[in-house]
Write a protein that holds these residues in place. Structure first.
Motif, PDB file in Angstrom:
ATOM      1  N   THR A 243       0.817  -1.210   0.000  1.00 26.84           N
ATOM      2  CA  THR A 243       0.000   0.000   0.000  1.00 26.84           C
ATOM      3  C   THR A 243       0.853   1.264   0.000  1.00 26.84           C
ATOM      4  OG1 THR A 243      -1.632   1.271   1.300  1.00 26.84           O
ATOM      5  CG2 THR A 243      -0.153  -0.174   2.520  1.00 26.84           C
ATOM      6  N   ASP A 244       0.324   2.302  -0.619  1.00 27.10           N
ATOM      7  CA  ASP A 244       0.979   3.612  -0.603  1.00 27.10           C
ATOM      8  C   ASP A 244       0.779   4.330   0.733  1.00 27.10           C
ATOM      9  OD1 ASP A 244       1.993   3.515  -3.210  1.00 27.10           O
ATOM     10  OD2 ASP A 244       0.067   4.167  -4.063  1.00 27.10           O
ATOM     11  N   SER A 245      -0.002   3.753   1.611  1.00 27.10           N
ATOM     12  CA  SER A 245      -0.309   4.414   2.883  1.00 27.10           C
ATOM     13  C   SER A 245       0.831   4.347   3.879  1.00 27.10           C
ATOM     14  CB  SER A 245      -1.559   3.798   3.505  1.00 27.10           C
ATOM     15  OG  SER A 245      -2.692   3.995   2.687  1.00 27.10           O
ATOM     16  N   VAL A 246       1.831   3.491   3.635  1.00 23.90           N
ATOM     17  CA  VAL A 246       2.977   3.401   4.529  1.00 23.90           C
ATOM     18  C   VAL A 246       4.255   3.602   3.727  1.00 23.90           C
ATOM     19  CG1 VAL A 246       1.799   1.864   6.146  1.00 23.90           C
ATOM     20  CG2 VAL A 246       3.168   0.882   4.301  1.00 23.90           C
ATOM     21  N   THR A 247       5.292   4.046   4.395  1.00 20.54           N
ATOM     22  CA  THR A 247       6.583   4.257   3.741  1.00 20.54           C
ATOM     23  C   THR A 247       7.598   3.187   4.101  1.00 20.54           C
ATOM     24  OG1 THR A 247       7.256   5.732   5.542  1.00 20.54           O
ATOM     25  CG2 THR A 247       6.235   6.746   3.607  1.00 20.54           C
ATOM     26  N   SER A 248       7.290   2.362   5.095  1.00 20.75           N
ATOM     27  CA  SER A 248       8.095   1.206   5.463  1.00 20.75           C
ATOM     28  C   SER A 248       7.162   0.192   6.108  1.00 20.75           C
ATOM     29  CB  SER A 248       9.227   1.606   6.408  1.00 20.75           C
ATOM     30  OG  SER A 248       8.711   2.151   7.593  1.00 20.75           O
ATOM     31  N   PRO A 249       7.591  -1.062   6.257  1.00 18.96           N
ATOM     32  CA  PRO A 249       6.664  -2.096   6.740  1.00 18.96           C
ATOM     33  C   PRO A 249       6.077  -1.785   8.118  1.00 18.96           C
ATOM     34  CG  PRO A 249       8.615  -3.103   5.787  1.00 18.96           C
ATOM     35  CD  PRO A 249       8.893  -1.624   5.869  1.00 18.96           C
ATOM     36  N   VAL A 250       4.795  -2.017   8.251  1.00 20.85           N
ATOM     37  CA  VAL A 250       4.084  -1.931   9.524  1.00 20.85           C
ATOM     38  C   VAL A 250       3.404  -3.274   9.751  1.00 20.85           C
ATOM     39  CG1 VAL A 250       2.191  -0.848  10.784  1.00 20.85           C
ATOM     40  CG2 VAL A 250       3.693   0.554   9.361  1.00 20.85           C
ATOM     41  N   VAL A 251       3.662  -3.858  10.894  1.00 21.62           N
ATOM     42  CA  VAL A 251       3.052  -5.150  11.226  1.00 21.62           C
ATOM     43  C   VAL A 251       2.244  -4.965  12.513  1.00 21.62           C
ATOM     44  CG1 VAL A 251       3.420  -7.585  11.705  1.00 21.62           C
ATOM     45  CG2 VAL A 251       5.004  -6.361  10.201  1.00 21.62           C
ATOM     46  N   ALA A 252       0.956  -5.253  12.425  1.00 19.37           N
ATOM     47  CA  ALA A 252       0.069  -5.145  13.589  1.00 19.37           C
ATOM     48  C   ALA A 252      -0.362  -6.544  13.997  1.00 19.37           C
ATOM     49  CB  ALA A 252      -1.145  -4.293  13.256  1.00 19.37           C
ATOM     50  N   GLY A 253      -0.182  -6.845  15.257  1.00 18.62           N
ATOM     51  CA  GLY A 253      -0.538  -8.173  15.740  1.00 18.62           C
ATOM     52  C   GLY A 253      -1.738  -8.155  16.662  1.00 18.62           C
ATOM     53  N   THR A 254      -2.546  -9.195  16.570  1.00 20.46           N
ATOM     54  CA  THR A 254      -3.596  -9.461  17.551  1.00 20.46           C
ATOM     55  C   THR A 254      -3.278 -10.810  18.161  1.00 20.46           C
ATOM     56  OG1 THR A 254      -5.257  -8.222  16.299  1.00 20.46           O
ATOM     57  CG2 THR A 254      -6.059  -9.801  17.942  1.00 20.46           C
ATOM     58  N   LEU A 255      -2.917 -10.803  19.419  1.00 23.27           N
ATOM     59  CA  LEU A 255      -2.481 -12.016  20.101  1.00 23.27           C
ATOM     60  C   LEU A 255      -3.564 -12.469  21.076  1.00 23.27           C
ATOM     61  CD1 LEU A 255      -0.119 -14.012  20.428  1.00 23.27           C
ATOM     62  CD2 LEU A 255       0.748 -12.542  22.262  1.00 23.27           C
ATOM     63  N   LEU A 256      -3.928 -13.725  20.963  1.00 24.73           N
ATOM     64  CA  LEU A 256      -4.942 -14.316  21.823  1.00 24.73           C
ATOM     65  C   LEU A 256      -4.285 -15.320  22.745  1.00 24.73           C
ATOM     66  CD1 LEU A 256      -7.639 -15.050  19.086  1.00 24.73           C
ATOM     67  CD2 LEU A 256      -7.422 -12.996  20.493  1.00 24.73           C
ATOM     68  N   GLY A 257      -4.750 -15.339  23.982  1.00 25.07           N
ATOM     69  CA  GLY A 257      -4.230 -16.295  24.945  1.00 25.07           C
ATOM     70  C   GLY A 257      -5.297 -16.672  25.945  1.00 25.07           C
ATOM     71  N   THR A 258      -4.906 -17.468  26.917  1.00 22.13           N
ATOM     72  CA  THR A 258      -5.859 -17.908  27.930  1.00 22.13           C
ATOM     73  C   THR A 258      -5.282 -17.696  29.320  1.00 22.13           C
ATOM     74  OG1 THR A 258      -4.993 -20.175  27.764  1.00 22.13           O
ATOM     75  CG2 THR A 258      -6.946 -19.625  26.453  1.00 22.13           C
ATOM     76  N   ALA A 259      -6.185 -17.501  30.273  1.00 19.65           N
ATOM     77  CA  ALA A 259      -5.794 -17.350  31.680  1.00 19.65           C
ATOM     78  C   ALA A 259      -6.821 -18.079  32.534  1.00 19.65           C
ATOM     79  CB  ALA A 259      -5.736 -15.874  32.073  1.00 19.65           C
ATOM     80  N   SER A 260      -6.363 -18.740  33.567  1.00 19.53           N
ATOM     81  CA  SER A 260      -7.299 -19.346  34.507  1.00 19.53           C
ATOM     82  C   SER A 260      -7.998 -18.229  35.278  1.00 19.53           C
ATOM     83  CB  SER A 260      -6.575 -20.278  35.475  1.00 19.53           C
ATOM     84  OG  SER A 260      -5.638 -19.556  36.253  1.00 19.53           O
ATOM     85  N   ARG A 261      -9.155 -18.517  35.761  1.00 14.44           N
ATOM     86  CA  ARG A 261      -9.947 -17.487  36.425  1.00 14.44           C
ATOM     87  C   ARG A 261      -9.261 -16.938  37.678  1.00 14.44           C
ATOM     88  NH1 ARG A 261     -15.193 -17.147  34.529  1.00 14.44           N
ATOM     89  NH2 ARG A 261     -15.671 -18.706  32.924  1.00 14.44           N
ATOM     90  N   ASP A 262      -8.502 -17.755  38.346  1.00 13.70           N
ATOM     91  CA  ASP A 262      -7.865 -17.295  39.581  1.00 13.70           C
ATOM     92  C   ASP A 262      -6.486 -16.676  39.346  1.00 13.70           C
ATOM     93  OD1 ASP A 262      -6.493 -19.565  38.900  1.00 13.70           O
ATOM     94  OD2 ASP A 262      -6.744 -20.579  40.826  1.00 13.70           O
ATOM     95  N   SER A 263      -6.022 -16.627  38.092  1.00 12.84           N
ATOM     96  CA  SER A 263      -4.707 -16.038  37.817  1.00 12.84           C
ATOM     97  C   SER A 263      -4.797 -14.662  37.177  1.00 12.84           C
ATOM     98  CB  SER A 263      -3.897 -16.964  36.905  1.00 12.84           C
ATOM     99  OG  SER A 263      -4.448 -17.016  35.594  1.00 12.84           O
ATOM    100  N   LEU A 264      -6.015 -14.194  36.897  1.00 11.82           N
ATOM    101  CA  LEU A 264      -6.179 -12.917  36.207  1.00 11.82           C
ATOM    102  C   LEU A 264      -5.674 -11.754  37.066  1.00 11.82           C
ATOM    103  CD1 LEU A 264      -7.315 -11.508  33.668  1.00 11.82           C
ATOM    104  CD2 LEU A 264      -9.491 -11.274  34.899  1.00 11.82           C
TER     105      LEU A 264
END
Length: 456
Positions: A243-264
């Motif tokens: 895309t012409d919208s950026v001048t160098s690479p842009v990487v956006a991450g969405t990271l999913l994980g899990t947590a036990s209820r008592d560790s939040l």
């Protein structure tokens, strides 16, 4: 080098014409550069008048549900929190703007409020008052959302049933030119780690500039894939685009994980009387980017080859992941809150923790451990190490009685750890001691790395 993003904790926002829909309630003022500063009334020590330029104004889009209008604030003008109408700095009614009840009205016209060109926001995170105002309009309708879009929180938490909670974080990488995969997994993984979660799945959006070659995009994707393998995370999807919208690479991450209820763990869990603990030194990520991507500039500024080499190596050792530190700390103490300092460094992180938990903080700034080469690089470039991109450090709040034992356990695990202050009642404010003087913790309008990049 990618343009710095408007990166915020737990939510990636894009600023646009309708970014601030609904009523304007947060008091705003400007500094001499025209950037949004902290609201009047947030801290008593910030109540002094701000020097102004008569022509400078801030235009905020106001959507009352019926019509869209522009609310314009002259530089130096403020919302007085305990005064039921809009006043100028001298206390007189402002001659060119409507009072708050008019702004709330669907019948306010553009002629009533005036028309001016909106002022540009600084690069980096949205200013905290502006972010609070914007997120205040996000509806809370889904009871499954346990932690949503809230200032200071690092990730969202969703109850999907069963023994584990789904934890999701989103962050782009724009400051770094190399090792993008490592940065992507670390900064998103940190957001999950401080919530007590383990990362499992990644979606990556890759935006590459026009002119990018097939080998270049293949190398970038291979870097992300390798980083996922090293972190035991599955790359499950995303998007790629030239895309012409950026001048160098842009990487956006969405990271999913899990947590036990008592560790939040939540940033908002900090309690008055807690000790503030800093695990790691500052500012690892900012130092690594400066030394790794801008070595020539550092040499011209008189930085030694040894400091450049050491600074660049910090990405690998100790690295910018706080997963080991977060796990060790949770094993050693009953942690009330954790937060990873990113853009704006430790200073911004302290404000974010205090904002989320509605508490005050008192910090001994002289007790904060700074990488020796970070200190020397910042001094050579005229940067503030306390406001420099600080991924790799972990800020935590825990019962004061448990803090000394936690520090011992962390050090025995090979981690740097220091008690740097305490959590107080909100009325105390946000303050730190510098060479024996008690002063307010400064508001960070933009990260020092972003300031460096703009001037480089």
């Amino acid at each position: 080098m990618g343009r710095p993003s408007h990166r915020v904790e737990g939510l990636c926002c894009q600023v646009g014409p309708a970014a601030l829909a609904a009523r304007v309630r947060t008091p705003l003022q400007h500094n001499q550069t025209g950037q949004v500063a902290e609201p009047v009334g947030q801290q008593a020590q910030r109540r002094q008048p701000v020097n102004s330029l008569p022509a400078a104004r801030l235009s905020v889009r106001v959507n009352s549900g019926h019509d869209v209008t522009d609310a314009c604030f002259g530089q130096g003008d403020v919302w007085h929190e305990r005064t039921p109408r809009y006043r100028a700095r001298n206390g007189a009614a402002h001659p060119s703007a409507a009072p708050p009840d008019a702004v709330d009205s669907p019948n306010v016209s553009r002629e009533t409020l005036g028309r001016t060109k909106p002022m540009s926001l600084p690069t980096g995170k949205l200013p905290l008052p502006l972010l609070r105002q914007a997120l205040g309009q996000v509806p809370r309708r889904d009871p499954a959302v346990l932690v949503g879009a809230e200032p200071g929180e690092d990730a969202a938490v969703i109850d999907v049933g069963g023994p584990e909670l789904l934890v999701a974080a989103a962050d782009p990488i724009t400051f770094a030119a190399a090792d993008i995969g490592t940065y992507l997994l670390a900064v998103n993984g940190n957001d999950l780690a401080v919530m007590g979660a383990e990362p499992r799945w990644l979606l990556a959006t890759v935006l590459a500039p026009a002119g990018t070659t097939a080998p270049e995009i293949q190398a970038l994707l291979a870097d992300v894939t390798a980083a996922c393998a090293a972190a035991a995370v599955a790359l499950v999807g995303g998007h790629t685009e030239i895309t012409d919208s950026v001048t160098s690479p842009v990487v956006a991450g969405t990271l999913l994980g899990t947590a036990s209820r008592d560790s939040l763990v939540r940033t908002s869990g900090a309690q008055p009387g807690d000790a503030l603990l800093l695990v790691g030194e500052i500012a690892i990520e900012g130092t690594a980017v400066l030394a790794g991507d801008h070595a020539a500039t550092l040499r011209r500024a008189g930085v030694s080859e040894a400091d450049i080499e050491t600074g660049a190596s910090r990405l690998q050792a100790p690295g910018i992941s706080v997963r080991p530190a977060a796990a060790a700390l949770r094993a050693a103490a009953d942690v009330h809150a954790m937060h990873d300092p990113t853009e704006g460094g430790l200073a911004a992180a302290l404000h974010e923790l205090a904002e989320a938990a509605e508490v005050g903080v008192v910090v001994d700034r002289d007790a904060v451990p700074i990488l020796p080469e970070c200190h020397r690089i910042c001094r050579a470039l005229g940067l503030d190490p306390y406001a420099l991109l600080a991924s790799g450090a972990l800020l935590a709040s825990l019962p004061a009685a448990q803090a000394p034992a936690a520090v011992t356990a962390l050090r025995e695990a090979g981690l740097s750890a220091e008690i740097i202050g305490e959590v107080t009642e909100v009325s105390v404010g946000r303050r730190w001691t510098v060479s024996g003087s008690d002063v307010p913790i400064p508001a960070v309008e933009r990260d020092e790395l972003a300031r460096f990049l703009e001037s480089a």
